[in-house]
Design a protein around this motif. Structure first.
Motif, short mmCIF file in Angstrom:
data_model
loop_
_atom_site.label_atom_id
_atom_site.label_comp_id
_atom_site.label_asym_id
_atom_site.label_seq_id
_atom_site.Cartn_x
_atom_site.Cartn_y
_atom_site.Cartn_z
N LEU A 51 3.21 -8.58 -17.81
CA LEU A 51 3.73 -7.86 -16.65
C LEU A 51 4.50 -6.66 -17.17
N LYS A 52 4.06 -5.49 -16.80
CA LYS A 52 4.72 -4.26 -17.23
C LYS A 52 5.01 -3.43 -16.00
N PRO A 53 6.29 -3.20 -15.70
CA PRO A 53 6.60 -2.38 -14.53
C PRO A 53 6.08 -0.96 -14.71
N VAL A 54 5.57 -0.40 -13.64
CA VAL A 54 5.11 0.98 -13.65
C VAL A 54 6.27 1.85 -13.19
N ILE A 55 6.69 2.76 -14.03
CA ILE A 55 7.81 3.63 -13.71
C ILE A 55 7.27 5.03 -13.42
N ALA A 56 7.50 5.49 -12.19
CA ALA A 56 7.02 6.80 -11.79
C ALA A 56 7.91 7.91 -12.33
N ALA A 57 9.23 7.69 -12.30
CA ALA A 57 10.17 8.71 -12.76
C ALA A 57 11.52 8.07 -13.04
N THR A 58 12.26 8.70 -13.93
CA THR A 58 13.61 8.26 -14.27
C THR A 58 14.56 9.44 -14.05
N PHE A 59 15.67 9.16 -13.36
CA PHE A 59 16.67 10.18 -13.06
C PHE A 59 18.02 9.71 -13.57
N PRO A 60 18.84 10.61 -14.11
CA PRO A 60 20.22 10.23 -14.43
C PRO A 60 21.01 10.08 -13.13
N PHE A 61 22.07 9.31 -13.17
CA PHE A 61 22.89 9.05 -11.99
C PHE A 61 23.31 10.34 -11.28
#
Length: 102
Positions: free
Chosen positions: A40-50
């Motif tokens: 199981l590998k989560p698909v990450i569309a984008a990462t943003f800083p807080f």
């Protein structure tokens, strides 16, 4: 297109799983085992800083993403959030009566 080999497709509502302790435990074990095994590998569309949470929200509302949107929180931001949620007078806002509010 019909399913071959007598396959069955079954969907689950989150409330079905979470409301039953045995189902919840089975789901938790399935997810943790799958993550540990790498199946199981989560698909990450984008990462943003807080600091760019507004951009993350806009991206979410655009419906352009395929996968999860991750907001990363630095240690400094975490400390500030914990302090505010505990109602620390120095970081809390005041209501009209002059009382601290979170």
């Amino acid at each position: 297109m019909p399913l071959s080999k007598s396959l069955t497709l079954r969907g689950y509502l989150v409330h079905e799983v979470l409301s039953d302790p045995a189902s919840r435990a089975a789901a938790k074990a399935f997810i943790l085992d799958g993550l540990a095994a790498g199946s199981l590998k989560p698909v990450i569309a984008a990462t943003f800083p807080f600091e760019r949470t507004v951009d993350a929200r806009r991206f979410l509302e655009s419906n352009e993403q395929l996968g999860k949107i991750v907001v990363t929180v630095s240690r400094t931001a975490r400390r500030q959030t914990v302090t505010r949620s505990c109602g620390h007078p120095a970081s809390s806002a005041k209501d009209e009566a002059g009382k601290n509010r979170v």
